[in-house]
Design an enzyme around this catalytic site. Sequence first.
Site, PDB file in Angstrom:
ATOM      1  N   SER A 142       0.786  -1.236   0.000  1.00 37.84           N
ATOM      2  CA  SER A 142       0.000   0.000   0.000  1.00 37.84           C
ATOM      3  C   SER A 142       0.821   1.290   0.000  1.00 37.84           C
ATOM      4  O   SER A 142       1.675   1.492  -0.853  1.00 37.84           O
ATOM      5  CB  SER A 142      -0.948  -0.068   1.201  1.00 37.84           C
ATOM      6  OG  SER A 142      -1.958   0.879   1.069  1.00 37.84           O
ATOM      7  N   ASP A 193      -9.740  -6.618  -3.240  1.00 40.92           N
ATOM      8  CA  ASP A 193      -9.192  -5.259  -3.364  1.00 40.92           C
ATOM      9  C   ASP A 193      -9.417  -4.799  -4.804  1.00 40.92           C
ATOM     10  O   ASP A 193      -8.668  -5.146  -5.710  1.00 40.92           O
ATOM     11  CB  ASP A 193      -7.689  -5.296  -3.026  1.00 40.92           C
ATOM     12  CG  ASP A 193      -7.047  -3.922  -3.105  1.00 40.92           C
ATOM     13  OD1 ASP A 193      -7.730  -2.951  -3.490  1.00 40.92           O
ATOM     14  OD2 ASP A 193      -5.850  -3.824  -2.775  1.00 40.92           O
ATOM     15  N   HIS A 220      -7.753  -5.396   0.786  1.00 39.85           N
ATOM     16  CA  HIS A 220      -6.544  -4.624   0.510  1.00 39.85           C
ATOM     17  C   HIS A 220      -5.373  -5.050   1.424  1.00 39.85           C
ATOM     18  O   HIS A 220      -4.262  -5.273   0.953  1.00 39.85           O
ATOM     19  CB  HIS A 220      -6.868  -3.138   0.676  1.00 39.85           C
ATOM     20  CG  HIS A 220      -5.708  -2.245   0.396  1.00 39.85           C
ATOM     21  ND1 HIS A 220      -5.022  -2.275  -0.800  1.00 39.85           N
ATOM     22  CD2 HIS A 220      -5.094  -1.314   1.167  1.00 39.85           C
ATOM     23  CE1 HIS A 220      -4.046  -1.384  -0.752  1.00 39.85           C
ATOM     24  NE2 HIS A 220      -4.063  -0.799   0.420  1.00 39.85           N
TER      25      HIS A 220
END
Length: 242
Positions: A142, A193, A220
């Site tokens: 991320s 995600d 995610h």
Amino acid sequence: MSRYQVALLCLGLLLMLLLYLGLPGPPEQTSWLWRGPSVTVLAGLTRGNSPIFYREVLPLHQTHRVEVVLLHGKAFNSHMWEQLGTLQLLSKRGYRAVAIDLPGFGNSAPSKEASTEAGRAELLELVLQNLEVQNAVLVSPSLSGRYALPFLMRSHHQLHGFVPIAPTSTQNYTQEQFWAVKTPTLILYGELDHILARESLRQLRHLPNHSVVKLHNAGHACYLHKPQDFHLALLAFLDHLS
Ligand SMILES: *[C@@H]1O[C@H](CO)[C@@H](O)[C@H](O)[C@H]1NC(C)=O
Ligand SMILES: *[C@@H]1O[C@H](CO)[C@@H](O)[C@H](O)[C@H]1NC(C)=O
């Protein structure tokens, strides 16, 4: 001794003192703050003199000369990799593992250096130097893509492997830039995600030596939702590399 000689001697001593003070200090070093049963917390200095904190586990029995360097997403810090058992597992399997608190997270203070793309790449470079990492595999989920992607583009020859997990900042680079990176890459993402994973996959697919693992029923933060599947995929990739 005449007054003249005394004055000369004093001047000499003063000069030596000034020279001594002016000399560069010892090189920036990593020092450990505390040692737990398995995990050690360390601090290393960056160029801007704001310490960066790490959580490190040494391999139980050193069987691989690969070091795994774990970054983290926006809602986390290095502690997450300890809670999840990733650090301990890697150590058991013979890998040295280090999780980093990015600037402004965990114990690391925010850093001005982190405000530019070049500054973030340099910061990671210093971190690897501090840790004397030789064969780093960089794990980047991320938000940490802000650090990992600029570093990958500039210094991929320093990486032994790359494990992006739906990282940010992939849109900032061209297809040609991805083509040039020969680092073996494991692209990991959660099936659920729908935004960042898809967006980053479109770009990361241009890395010439990559494989893709999709974790089923995971979002995610897929490593949190499916830690076992995540660990299996990561270990398979690492074992294959070393
Ligand atoms: C993306 O690229 C622009 C222009 O080079 C730069 O200003 C920006 O900081 C980059 N963003 C990230 C997240 O690296
Ligand atoms: C791609 O990476 C793997 C390790 O994952 C390595 O064994 C292989 O030689 C690499 N292939 C090329 C073409 O570089």
